[in-house]
Design a protein around this motif. Structure first.
Motif, PDB file in Angstrom:
ATOM      1  N   LYS A 133       0.775  -1.178   0.146  1.00  0.00           N
ATOM      2  CA  LYS A 133      -0.044  -0.337  -0.289  1.00  0.00           C
ATOM      3  C   LYS A 133       1.081   1.271  -0.016  1.00  0.00           C
ATOM      4  N   GLU A 134       0.587   1.900  -1.165  1.00  0.00           N
ATOM      5  CA  GLU A 134       1.666   3.591  -0.994  1.00  0.00           C
ATOM      6  C   GLU A 134       1.785   4.266   0.397  1.00  0.00           C
ATOM      7  N   LEU A 135       2.387   5.033   0.234  1.00  0.00           N
ATOM      8  CA  LEU A 135       2.517   5.888   1.752  1.00  0.00           C
ATOM      9  C   LEU A 135       3.116   6.733   1.348  1.00  0.00           C
ATOM     10  N   PRO A 136       2.603   8.171   1.647  1.00  0.00           N
ATOM     11  CA  PRO A 136       2.810   9.300   1.371  1.00  0.00           C
ATOM     12  C   PRO A 136       4.929   9.581   1.387  1.00  0.00           C
ATOM     13  N   ALA A 137       5.091  10.152   0.180  1.00  0.00           N
ATOM     14  CA  ALA A 137       6.931   9.794   0.555  1.00  0.00           C
ATOM     15  C   ALA A 137       7.200  10.932   1.290  1.00  0.00           C
ATOM     16  N   SER A 138       6.173  12.074   2.055  1.00  0.00           N
ATOM     17  CA  SER A 138       6.987  13.660   2.378  1.00  0.00           C
ATOM     18  C   SER A 138       6.726  13.336   3.431  1.00  0.00           C
ATOM     19  N   ASP A 139       6.687  11.838   3.995  1.00  0.00           N
ATOM     20  CA  ASP A 139       6.266  11.265   5.531  1.00  0.00           C
ATOM     21  C   ASP A 139       7.545  11.073   6.080  1.00  0.00           C
TER      22      ASP A 139
END
Length: 223
Positions: A133-139
């Motif tokens: 499940k893709e996660l926000p890269a900015s996190d």
């Protein structure tokens, strides 16, 4: 009757322990790079089939060249495989790296770096859960900007630097995950697309690479 109930309870308890052990083993297995890679949805790496991915691992673990025919009928090769890292040369121009990073004592985050060199290399970084499940890269990462690579010029060199920097109007970065630790390196490739003479004038004022380290669930620059 009482003994029968006790035997039943004991049987249930044993089966519970076995199931718990299997779950724990499965959880550990699921955290291995090779397992996560094989279970990846085809849509995230359409050039390779699930069979391709499994074959790469089998070949490399058998100390064979891990080369397969991809969906385009061309060669793709797994060039590195570790417990938490793997790297693929998808084509002569593209590479794909994956690293499992600790998010807690029992869970991991997947970091994927896709790089294309056409002809100058540039990379894309994405993060996922272990079930993709893709996660926000900015996190997890704040990408470097051009100023992060600049070494302040002396006053005597300021004009030459300013003129050369104006030609660097596109930020191109190649990212590489470290196989042996939880590091990430950014290499500035912008000078490679500039005119050679201008790039040479700019090089003395640039850090070619920046190093990041995974800590507290994010990549942070190494001072």
């Amino acid at each position: 009757m009482g003994n029968k109930i006790k035997r039943m309870n004991k049987s249930v308890f044993i089966h519970f322990l076995l199931a718990l052990g299997f779950f724990s083993f499965s959880s550990v297995q699921a955290q291995l790079a090779k397992t996560v890679f094989v279970q990846m949805p085809d849509s995230l790496l359409p050039l390779l089939t699930a069979v391709n991915r499994a074959d790469c691992i089998d070949f490399l673990e058998s100390q064979m060249k891990a080369q397969v025919d991809n969906r385009f009928g061309q060669k793709s090769e797994m060039t590195a495989l570790g417990k938490d890292y793997l790297c693929l040369q998808l084509s002569p121009q593209t590479t794909w790296q994956m690293k499992l990073l600790p998010a807690s004592d029992s869970t991991k985050v997947i970091c994927v770096v896709s790089s294309a060199c056409a002809p100058v290399c540039d990379s894309r970084i994405q993060f996922y859960t272990t079930d993709w499940k893709e996660l926000p890269a900015s996190d997890f990462l704040k990408l470097p900007v051009m100023n992060d690579f600049i070494i302040a010029p002396d006053a005597a060199d300021a004009d030459a630097f300013g003129h050369a920097l104006q030609k660097a109007d596109m930020l191109l970065l190649k990212a590489d995950l470290c196989k042996t630790d939880e590091g990430l390196t950014f290499t500035l490739t912008t000078p490679e697309y500039m005119e050679k003479e201008t790039a040479e004038k700019l090089k003395p004022f640039l850090r070619r690479s920046l190093h990041y380290r995974w800590q507290a669930n994010q990549f942070s620059p190494v001072p």
